[in-house]
Design a protein around this motif. Structure first.
Motif, short mmCIF file in Angstrom:
data_model
loop_
_atom_site.label_atom_id
_atom_site.label_comp_id
_atom_site.label_asym_id
_atom_site.label_seq_id
_atom_site.Cartn_x
_atom_site.Cartn_y
_atom_site.Cartn_z
N VAL A 1 204.39 83.09 35.76
CA VAL A 1 204.84 84.42 35.33
C VAL A 1 203.59 85.30 35.23
O VAL A 1 202.76 85.11 34.35
CB VAL A 1 205.55 84.38 33.96
N SER A 2 203.47 86.21 36.16
CA SER A 2 202.36 87.18 36.12
C SER A 2 202.90 88.44 35.45
O SER A 2 203.53 89.28 36.07
CB SER A 2 201.85 87.46 37.54
N TRP A 3 202.66 88.54 34.18
CA TRP A 3 203.27 89.54 33.30
C TRP A 3 202.28 90.65 33.00
O TRP A 3 201.08 90.52 33.22
CB TRP A 3 203.71 88.86 32.00
N VAL A 4 202.78 91.75 32.44
CA VAL A 4 201.92 92.83 31.96
C VAL A 4 202.70 93.65 30.94
O VAL A 4 203.90 93.88 31.09
CB VAL A 4 201.43 93.71 33.14
N HIS A 5 202.05 94.07 29.89
CA HIS A 5 202.67 94.90 28.85
C HIS A 5 202.86 96.31 29.40
O HIS A 5 202.00 96.84 30.12
CB HIS A 5 201.76 94.93 27.62
N GLY B 1 209.16 81.77 21.65
CA GLY B 1 209.69 81.03 20.51
C GLY B 1 208.73 81.00 19.34
O GLY B 1 209.13 81.19 18.18
N SER B 2 207.45 80.81 19.62
CA SER B 2 206.44 80.75 18.56
C SER B 2 206.32 82.09 17.83
O SER B 2 206.27 82.13 16.60
CB SER B 2 205.09 80.35 19.17
N VAL B 3 206.27 83.19 18.59
CA VAL B 3 206.13 84.51 17.97
C VAL B 3 207.36 84.86 17.14
O VAL B 3 207.26 85.45 16.06
CB VAL B 3 205.89 85.59 19.06
N LEU B 4 208.54 84.46 17.62
CA LEU B 4 209.78 84.77 16.90
C LEU B 4 210.11 83.71 15.84
O LEU B 4 211.08 83.88 15.09
CB LEU B 4 210.96 84.85 17.89
N HIS B 5 209.33 82.63 15.82
CA HIS B 5 209.60 81.51 14.91
C HIS B 5 211.00 80.96 15.18
O HIS B 5 211.77 80.67 14.25
CB HIS B 5 209.45 81.92 13.44
N LYS B 6 211.30 80.81 16.49
CA LYS B 6 212.59 80.28 16.92
C LYS B 6 212.34 79.09 17.84
O LYS B 6 211.29 79.01 18.49
CB LYS B 6 213.39 81.36 17.67
N PRO B 7 213.31 78.16 17.92
CA PRO B 7 213.08 76.95 18.73
C PRO B 7 213.09 77.20 20.23
O PRO B 7 213.74 78.14 20.72
CB PRO B 7 214.27 76.05 18.34
N HIS B 8 212.34 76.38 20.92
CA HIS B 8 212.32 76.36 22.39
C HIS B 8 212.86 74.99 22.76
O HIS B 8 212.14 74.01 22.83
CB HIS B 8 210.88 76.54 22.88
N TRP B 9 214.18 74.92 22.99
CA TRP B 9 214.78 73.58 23.09
C TRP B 9 215.89 73.45 24.14
O TRP B 9 216.19 72.36 24.59
CB TRP B 9 215.35 73.16 21.73
N LEU B 10 216.52 74.56 24.53
CA LEU B 10 217.70 74.47 25.38
C LEU B 10 217.34 74.83 26.83
O LEU B 10 217.29 76.01 27.18
CB LEU B 10 218.79 75.40 24.87
N PRO B 11 217.07 73.85 27.67
CA PRO B 11 216.67 74.16 29.05
C PRO B 11 217.81 74.78 29.85
O PRO B 11 218.98 74.49 29.62
CB PRO B 11 216.27 72.80 29.62
N VAL B 12 217.42 75.66 30.80
CA VAL B 12 218.39 76.28 31.70
C VAL B 12 218.07 75.78 33.11
O VAL B 12 217.10 76.23 33.72
CB VAL B 12 218.31 77.82 31.64
N PRO B 13 218.88 74.85 33.64
CA PRO B 13 218.59 74.29 34.97
C PRO B 13 218.65 75.36 36.07
O PRO B 13 219.35 76.37 35.93
CB PRO B 13 219.70 73.25 35.17
N SER C 1 196.28 88.99 26.41
CA SER C 1 196.90 87.69 26.19
C SER C 1 198.39 87.87 25.91
O SER C 1 198.82 88.87 25.33
CB SER C 1 196.25 86.96 25.01
N LEU C 2 199.19 86.88 26.33
CA LEU C 2 200.63 86.96 26.12
C LEU C 2 200.97 87.00 24.64
O LEU C 2 201.88 87.73 24.22
CB LEU C 2 201.32 85.76 26.78
N ASN C 3 200.26 86.24 23.84
CA ASN C 3 200.55 86.22 22.41
C ASN C 3 200.41 87.61 21.80
O ASN C 3 201.27 88.05 21.02
CB ASN C 3 199.64 85.23 21.68
N SER C 4 199.33 88.33 22.15
CA SER C 4 199.13 89.67 21.59
C SER C 4 200.21 90.63 22.07
O SER C 4 200.70 91.48 21.32
CB SER C 4 197.74 90.20 21.95
N GLU D 1 203.49 89.70 20.21
CA GLU D 1 203.39 90.13 18.80
C GLU D 1 203.71 91.61 18.68
O GLU D 1 204.41 92.05 17.76
CB GLU D 1 201.99 89.84 18.25
N ASP D 2 203.20 92.39 19.63
CA ASP D 2 203.45 93.84 19.61
C ASP D 2 204.91 94.16 19.88
O ASP D 2 205.51 95.01 19.21
CB ASP D 2 202.57 94.52 20.66
N LEU D 3 205.52 93.47 20.84
CA LEU D 3 206.88 93.80 21.26
C LEU D 3 207.97 93.21 20.36
O LEU D 3 209.03 93.81 20.18
CB LEU D 3 207.11 93.32 22.69
N LEU D 4 207.69 92.06 19.77
CA LEU D 4 208.75 91.34 19.07
C LEU D 4 208.68 91.41 17.55
O LEU D 4 209.66 91.10 16.88
CB LEU D 4 208.75 89.86 19.49
#
Length: 301
Positions: A197-201, A240-252, A289-292, A295-298
């Motif tokens: 994922v080549s992302w950008v804010h 998931g980490s930023v939202l404090h929500k689980p990362h558990w349900l895979p989408v095939p 960084s994705l984390n920063s 954090e800003d968006l969520l």
């Protein structure tokens, strides 16, 4: 400066217009809808029978082309693909016609583009010097779009192709749908999770366009991505980490293909893209960084 924007009412266009106004520029937005001019923003109708914006523009310093049907809306059936492709070709043809009719040409055309021009790969690293072109629908669309816009160089106009990555913003693009499962406690890895994922804010998208307008040494392709692309699995874990929500349900993969058809390639495939030109020219990312970025968006209200 006097700046003409095609596609100024879209997700990126609105943010860009606000930033340009804040910087004191005069903006002309080409639109199909009747709108009343206010302050430093004027509206001119185009792409409708009988409209001749070139007769009303006067001189303009820069043209910015963001026009085209969104790739994020609707299912990619043949009809929608045709709309995506044709809207970009028609808008760019019309801009070429407008520019050709102007006695004084603009100094630059900033044309939207996408990293979808690069083939999907788990191993390759793409910069603006990469010459490989994807042979799928998006690759062909971006290739043809850039080639059409490049025709403006006939008038010795500096031309820049802003190859946007996955733009992260709360008001549009793919990000609201990508983050929604996590807010519903149903987030997980999409597909293999190995795809890049080549992302950008969105803030750095706008800032990069302003940077390119001001830096007349920049021309040709410009990758508009953060300097830190990430694998899809880690992208999801970070949400998931930023939202404090689980990362558990895979989408095939097959579920995404059933739901989205060929459009599923937007999330099931990816490219590792580096913004070499922006970094070389000294552009500073607000959100490297994705984390920063998340954090800003969520987390900010």
């Amino acid at each position: 400066m006097k700046i003409v924007i095609a596609g100024g009412s879209g997700f990126i266009g609105q943010k860009l217009t606000n930033a340009l106004i804040d910087d004191g520029h005069e903006i002309i937005i080409l639109t199909r809808k009747e709108k009343t001019s206010t302050g430093n923003i004027s509206y001119l109708k185009w792409l409708e029978e009988g409209t001749t914006p070139e007769s009303q523009l006067g001189n303009a310093d820069v043209f910015i082309n963001l026009a085209g049907v969104s790739i994020n809306d609707g299912r990619w059936n043949l009809n929608h693909q045709k709309q995506i492709y044709d809207s970009r070709m028609r808008a760019t043809d019309e801009l070429l016609k407008i520019i050709s009719a102007l006695p004084q040409k603009p100094s630059a055309l900033i044309n939207a583009s996408a990293i979808g021009i690069y083939p999907s790969s788990l191993d390759a690293v793409y910069t603006e010097e990469s010459i490989e072109t994807a042979n799928d629908f998006l690759g062909k669309t971006v290739h043809d779009w850039e080639n059409k816009a490049k025709q403006v160089e006939t008038y010795s106009i500096r031309t820049v192709f802003m190859r946007f990555g996955v733009v992260l913003g709360n008001e549009g693009g793919a990000f609201p749908l990508m983050s929604l499962p996590y807010k519903l406690f149903a987030g997980g890895t999409i597909g293999s999770g190995k795809q890049w994922v080549s992302w950008v804010h969105i803030a750095d998208v706008v800032r990069s366009i302003l940077f390119v307008i001001e830096n007349d040494k920049i021309h040709g392709p410009v990758n508009v991505t953060s300097p830190s692309p990430i694998r899809m699995k880690d992208f999801g874990k970070t949400i998931g980490s930023v939202l404090h929500k689980p990362h558990w349900l895979p989408v095939p993969s097959f579920v995404m293909k059933l739901a989205l058809g060929q459009k599923s390639n937007l999330v099931l495939k990816g490219q590792q893209v580096i913004p070499q030109v922006l970094m070389k020219e000294g552009f500073t990312f607000m959100f490297p960084s994705l984390n920063s970025a998340l954090e800003d968006l969520l987390t900010k209200k």
